[in-house]
Structures are given as C-alpha cells and as structure tokens.
Design an enzyme around this catalytic site. Structure first.
Site, PDB file in Angstrom:
ATOM      1  CG  HIS A 169     193.756  33.122 -29.803  1.00  0.00           C
ATOM      2  ND1 HIS A 169     193.774  32.047 -28.383  1.00  0.00           N
ATOM      3  CD2 HIS A 169     194.699  32.743 -30.914  1.00  0.00           C
ATOM      4  CE1 HIS A 169     194.480  31.660 -29.137  1.00  0.00           C
ATOM      5  NE2 HIS A 169     194.663  31.884 -30.175  1.00  0.00           N
TER       6      HIS A 169
HETATM    7  P1  TYD Z   1     196.868  31.334 -25.101  1.00  0.00           P
HETATM    8  O1  TYD Z   1     197.229  31.613 -26.531  1.00  0.00           O
HETATM    9  O2  TYD Z   1     195.831  32.038 -24.661  1.00  0.00           O
HETATM   10  O3  TYD Z   1     196.636  29.944 -25.015  1.00  0.00           O
HETATM   11  P2  TYD Z   1     195.206  29.342 -25.731  1.00  0.00           P
HETATM   12  O4  TYD Z   1     195.172  29.956 -26.795  1.00  0.00           O
HETATM   13  O5  TYD Z   1     195.233  27.464 -25.430  1.00  0.00           O
HETATM   14  O6  TYD Z   1     193.687  29.645 -24.544  1.00  0.00           O
HETATM   15  O7  TYD Z   1     198.198  31.221 -24.076  1.00  0.00           O
HETATM   16  C1  TYD Z   1     198.126  31.177 -22.697  1.00  0.00           C
HETATM   17  C2  TYD Z   1     198.402  32.001 -21.807  1.00  0.00           C
HETATM   18  O8  TYD Z   1     200.247  31.712 -22.658  1.00  0.00           O
HETATM   19  C3  TYD Z   1     198.830  33.460 -21.962  1.00  0.00           C
HETATM   20  O9  TYD Z   1     199.167  34.086 -21.001  1.00  0.00           O
HETATM   21  C4  TYD Z   1     200.038  33.407 -23.216  1.00  0.00           C
HETATM   22  C5  TYD Z   1     200.496  32.499 -23.334  1.00  0.00           C
HETATM   23  N1  TYD Z   1     202.016  32.046 -24.457  1.00  0.00           N
HETATM   24  C6  TYD Z   1     203.204  31.729 -23.647  1.00  0.00           C
HETATM   25  O10 TYD Z   1     203.732  32.225 -23.027  1.00  0.00           O
HETATM   26  N2  TYD Z   1     203.843  31.003 -24.958  1.00  0.00           N
HETATM   27  C7  TYD Z   1     203.458  30.665 -25.948  1.00  0.00           C
HETATM   28  O11 TYD Z   1     203.981  30.387 -27.365  1.00  0.00           O
HETATM   29  C8  TYD Z   1     201.941  30.714 -25.737  1.00  0.00           C
HETATM   30  C9  TYD Z   1     201.053  29.816 -27.384  1.00  0.00           C
HETATM   31  C10 TYD Z   1     200.827  31.223 -25.356  1.00  0.00           C
END
Ligand code: TYD
Length: 135
Positions: free
Chosen positions: A50
């Site tokens: 992302h």
């Molecule tokens: P994501 O940012 O997509 O993780 P990565 O980029 O490390 O793969 O987040 C994973 C999941 O966690 C997604 O369902 C959103 C949730 N999340 C929160 O609830 N709060 C946060 O501060 C973050 C960063 C993610």
C-alpha cells in the site's frame, strides 16, 4: 528515492549498552501522533502492499532485520533496516512492501496521524494513477 530518506539517530553507547533518543519534530520531520510495532512475522510473509495519501512515517527496526521495497511510478529501491539507530522516512504516495523479517525482529513505526483506513491506497493501479500526478 524522492520522498524517502534514511535518518540517523544518536546511538549513546556506554558500558551499560546502547540508548537511542527520538524526539518528535526534532529527529523526526513531523509530530508523532501514533506509534505501532510489527512483531512475530512468519517466514515468507510480505506485508505492506500500500501507499498513503497524506501520512508520513518513520520505520525503525529495533531488533533483527527487515527488507523494504519502495516504489514510485518512476523507480524502485530495495533497502534493509537492521540497526536501531537508523530510521527510514517514507512520505506520502510511496508504495511499500516489507519482507524477510528475521526471527525476533521488531519493526517500530512512528506515524504523523491517527489510523485512518481512508488514507490508504491498496490498489496498485489506482496508486500509479494518483502517484503519476505527483512524481
Ligand atoms: P496494515 O497497515 O495494512 O499493515 P501492513 O502494511 O504492515 O501490512 O494494517 C494491518 C491491519 O491492522 C489492517 O486491518 C489495519 C489495522 N491497523 C490498525 O487498526 N491500526 C493501525 O494503526 C494500523 C497501522 C493498522
């Protein structure tokens, strides 16, 4: 790569170990509103996929190492974080993928705003459309 940079923090080393202080808006180019960390990532897992519309982040690998692929519409870069006194700043509209987390690795993320799913761009084609307006 435009909109990403390494930040070197102080590494205060004495016979008792290492200490790294980080101060919002002093060592970090934004006010820190949120902190989260990623741990216990299984072998072979790739995270991220992302970009953010407005969010600024600094990633710091506190233990172990992690590789990060950074992309904008014109270039791609592979970096490794493996040193707790080094941060990776990632600005808006940079696509990132994190992988090769070593066992016991801890990836700390400092963010400029509260969690907001609307700030995410998770579709790569849409990302390219948006980022080409800027890069
Ligand atoms: P994501 O940012 O997509 O993780 P990565 O980029 O490390 O793969 O987040 C994973 C999941 O966690 C997604 O369902 C959103 C949730 N999340 C929160 O609830 N709060 C946060 O501060 C973050 C960063 C993610």
């Amino acid at each position: 790569m435009f909109n990403t940079t390494f930040i070197k923090f102080k590494d205060i080393k004495d016979k008792y170990g290492h200490l790294t202080p980080i101060e919002s808006k002093i060592n970090i180019p934004f006010e820190i509103k949120r902190v989260y960390y990623i741990t216990k990532v299984d072998d072979g897992v790739i995270r991220g996929f992302h970009a953010h519309k407005k969010l600024h982040q600094v990633l710091i690998c506190l233990n172990g190492s992690v590789k990060i692929k950074l992309k904008n519409p014109n270039s791609e870069e592979l970096v490794e974080l493996n040193e707790p006194s080094v941060g990776l700043y990632i600005g808006p509209l940079i696509w990132r993928e994190m992988f090769d987390f070593t066992e016991g690795s801890v990836l700390l993320v400092l963010a400029s705003d509260y969690y907001n799913e609307k700030d995410y761009i998770r579709n790569y084609d849409f990302y390219l459309e948006e980022a080409k307006k800027v890069f």
